[in-house]
Design a protein around this motif. Sequence first.
Motif, PDB file in Angstrom:
ATOM      1  N   UNK A   1      12.909   5.175  -3.338  1.00 50.65           N
ATOM      2  CA  UNK A   1      12.714   4.061  -2.409  1.00 50.65           C
ATOM      3  C   UNK A   1      11.393   4.172  -1.664  1.00 50.65           C
ATOM      4  N   UNK A   2      10.920   5.386  -1.446  1.00 50.83           N
ATOM      5  CA  UNK A   2       9.645   5.589  -0.758  1.00 50.83           C
ATOM      6  C   UNK A   2       8.443   5.368  -1.651  1.00 50.83           C
ATOM      7  N   UNK A   3       8.645   5.424  -2.964  1.00 52.57           N
ATOM      8  CA  UNK A   3       7.527   5.441  -3.910  1.00 52.57           C
ATOM      9  C   UNK A   3       7.107   4.063  -4.377  1.00 52.57           C
ATOM     10  N   UNK A   4       8.005   3.088  -4.331  1.00 55.67           N
ATOM     11  CA  UNK A   4       7.691   1.743  -4.833  1.00 55.67           C
ATOM     12  C   UNK A   4       6.989   0.952  -3.730  1.00 55.67           C
ATOM     13  N   UNK A   5       5.834   0.335  -4.012  1.00 51.11           N
ATOM     14  CA  UNK A   5       5.113  -0.423  -2.979  1.00 51.11           C
ATOM     15  C   UNK A   5       5.963  -1.565  -2.414  1.00 51.11           C
ATOM     16  N   UNK A   6       5.748  -1.873  -1.133  1.00 47.55           N
ATOM     17  CA  UNK A   6       6.510  -2.944  -0.474  1.00 47.55           C
ATOM     18  C   UNK A   6       6.315  -4.295  -1.140  1.00 47.55           C
ATOM     19  N   UNK A   7       5.171  -4.506  -1.762  1.00 42.26           N
ATOM     20  CA  UNK A   7       4.872  -5.813  -2.352  1.00 42.26           C
ATOM     21  C   UNK A   7       5.274  -5.909  -3.819  1.00 42.26           C
ATOM     22  N   UNK A   8       5.853  -4.857  -4.381  1.00 42.16           N
ATOM     23  CA  UNK A   8       6.199  -4.857  -5.806  1.00 42.16           C
ATOM     24  C   UNK A   8       7.178  -5.986  -6.124  1.00 42.16           C
ATOM     25  N   UNK A   9       8.188  -6.148  -5.291  1.00 44.14           N
ATOM     26  CA  UNK A   9       9.100  -7.286  -5.327  1.00 44.14           C
ATOM     27  C   UNK A   9       9.290  -7.739  -3.884  1.00 44.14           C
ATOM     28  N   UNK A  10       9.937  -8.868  -3.624  1.00 44.67           N
ATOM     29  CA  UNK A  10      10.058  -9.332  -2.226  1.00 44.67           C
ATOM     30  C   UNK A  10      10.801  -8.373  -1.313  1.00 44.67           C
ATOM     31  N   UNK A  11      11.761  -7.599  -1.846  1.00 40.54           N
ATOM     32  CA  UNK A  11      12.466  -6.626  -1.016  1.00 40.54           C
ATOM     33  C   UNK A  11      11.455  -5.610  -0.495  1.00 40.54           C
TER      34      UNK A  11
ATOM     35  N   UNK B   1       5.822  -8.869   5.298  1.00 35.87           N
ATOM     36  CA  UNK B   1       4.658  -9.665   4.893  1.00 35.87           C
ATOM     37  C   UNK B   1       4.863 -10.376   3.565  1.00 35.87           C
ATOM     38  N   UNK B   2       5.884 -10.011   2.800  1.00 36.57           N
ATOM     39  CA  UNK B   2       6.179 -10.717   1.550  1.00 36.57           C
ATOM     40  C   UNK B   2       6.649 -12.146   1.789  1.00 36.57           C
ATOM     41  N   UNK B   3       7.031 -12.462   3.024  1.00 42.48           N
ATOM     42  CA  UNK B   3       7.494 -13.809   3.326  1.00 42.48           C
ATOM     43  C   UNK B   3       6.411 -14.845   3.025  1.00 42.48           C
ATOM     44  N   UNK B   4       5.154 -14.496   3.291  1.00 48.75           N
ATOM     45  CA  UNK B   4       4.066 -15.449   3.041  1.00 48.75           C
ATOM     46  C   UNK B   4       3.998 -15.841   1.569  1.00 48.75           C
ATOM     47  N   UNK B   5       4.109 -14.856   0.693  1.00 51.68           N
ATOM     48  CA  UNK B   5       4.033 -15.164  -0.739  1.00 51.68           C
ATOM     49  C   UNK B   5       5.262 -15.947  -1.189  1.00 51.68           C
ATOM     50  N   UNK B   6       6.439 -15.632  -0.634  1.00 52.57           N
ATOM     51  CA  UNK B   6       7.635 -16.387  -0.981  1.00 52.57           C
ATOM     52  C   UNK B   6       7.481 -17.864  -0.626  1.00 52.57           C
ATOM     53  N   UNK B   7       6.874 -18.139   0.532  1.00 51.86           N
ATOM     54  CA  UNK B   7       6.649 -19.525   0.953  1.00 51.86           C
ATOM     55  C   UNK B   7       5.723 -20.234  -0.030  1.00 51.86           C
ATOM     56  N   UNK B   8       4.702 -19.554  -0.479  1.00 48.87           N
ATOM     57  CA  UNK B   8       3.763 -20.153  -1.435  1.00 48.87           C
ATOM     58  C   UNK B   8       4.422 -20.411  -2.785  1.00 48.87           C
TER      59      UNK B   8
END
Length: 524
Positions: free
Chosen positions: A399-409, A489-496
């Motif tokens: 869980x620590x190794x996967x970047x936050x932006x890899x998927x929306x989670x 911060x993934x919320x911005x991309x979800x909106x787009x």
Amino acid sequence: MKTASTSLAASLHIHEDFLQCLSSHHHNLTSISSVVYTPTNSSYSSVLQSPVQNLRFLSAAVPKPQIIVTPLDESEIQATVCCAKEHGIEVRVRSGGHDYEGLSSISEFPFVIIDMRNFRSITVNAEESTAWVQVGASLGELYYRIAEKSRTLGFPAGTCPTVGAGGHFSGGGYSMMSRKYGMAADHVIDARLVDASGRILDRQSMGEDLFWAIRGGGGASFGVILAWKINLVPVPEKVTVFNLNRTSEQNATALVHRWQYVADKIDDNLLIRLFMSSLNSNQDGKRTVQASFTSLFLGGVDTLLPLMQESFPELGLIKEDCIEMSWVESNLYLAGFRNGEPLEVLLNRAVLRKAYYKGKSDYVREAISVDGLEGLWELLHEEEMGRTQLQFSPYGGRLNEIPESEIPFPHRAGNVYTIHYVVFWGKEEESPRHIDWMRKLYSYMAPFVSKSPRAAYVNYRDLDLGMNKKDGSTSYAEACIWGTKYFKSNFNRLVQVKAMVDPSNFFRNEQSIPPFSSLVEEMS
């Protein structure tokens, strides 16, 4: 003034127009009629109620759908989407019925439920370590079908076997193997969905932006997901489980405090989850806190014991506390079934423990002090015994190794554990009192959990965090109040992405992703 008879007449009119539209799209009225339910059908109530876990959303005051469609094939879903759009009816999609706020089953506007209970096919390819899973399949069914083909393959998803794959994967999907393998959505490699135009898309035709969005961003904002293709993960032939209960008199507070410094740093093959509850003590009938240390170790007991002795000797784990079993059997154990139950119970889709309840979630980034924990225990004692449960689920590892932006989670590195709060009760009239208590508990926890934003897990949906406006005029800034808690911060991309695939906001609910046009309006 609208009477019951005029409401029924309006409902019947919607049904007639909708059914006529469906038949014109499908050309097989007999088939369509067999999967459509309205309030005049004798089976309507059972079809509506059977999957719903939270009794709050079955009360008489809660709006009911004009129509429930239980499609048997993809064309019926396409027709339902097109006809709902044509007649101005909202669509709610239900795969398992476990949505914490009932968003898959209720709406204040005329709506149709697309109930995916018949979309439950699972095709496992053990040689390639993959599977196609239709969204109406339960997690229990998935685990059973994997075990039919291989005892050394598994999948990192939840412990409740009646949860539907559709919603669970689209929100992320934490599991007892998440420290080893991450979230369920991290292992989705393809998908099929019906978009707002009624087209069926796969990963290639939907494009990488939409494929990114539905793996943790909540699929209901973007379309009707039909099926997921997943990568299965290797598991040993034997795993080890244990469940140790410790009360306050048995040093539970000190053990919980120590657990916070161990659980996210221990061997990645081991996940120790905590369940906290308030019980009657053996001492003079006073209340006590019980901490249940529940674990899955991907290996044998002879490997686990020295690991625990080195990392968490305070717990006092001994060999007699541990049980070795297959991975698929561990899913029965972790779901609370008695040892020795047949694997076939995983195929039972009936929701056995229905109740009124309210849930919330938090992420903890620094260990809570002993004083902070004791204050939390005092709040647990304020509620009736057996009504509450706190679940502490550790982070670390993969869980620590996967970047936050890899998927929306987005909830990755930096978290020690996540908390799931839940309170249950038995009567509808008791709801305000118990919900108020939950909000009091949540307020108490504010100093101890993540900030800016105070993060939350979308699979533990919580409308207290904020809602879209009923008239559809929600601005980007307003949606950010709850959106950044779930997605950061993934919320911005979800909106787009939403603006690209559903600019008219056809797929919407109280916490659906708003289209990008809201951001444009906010900035102008």
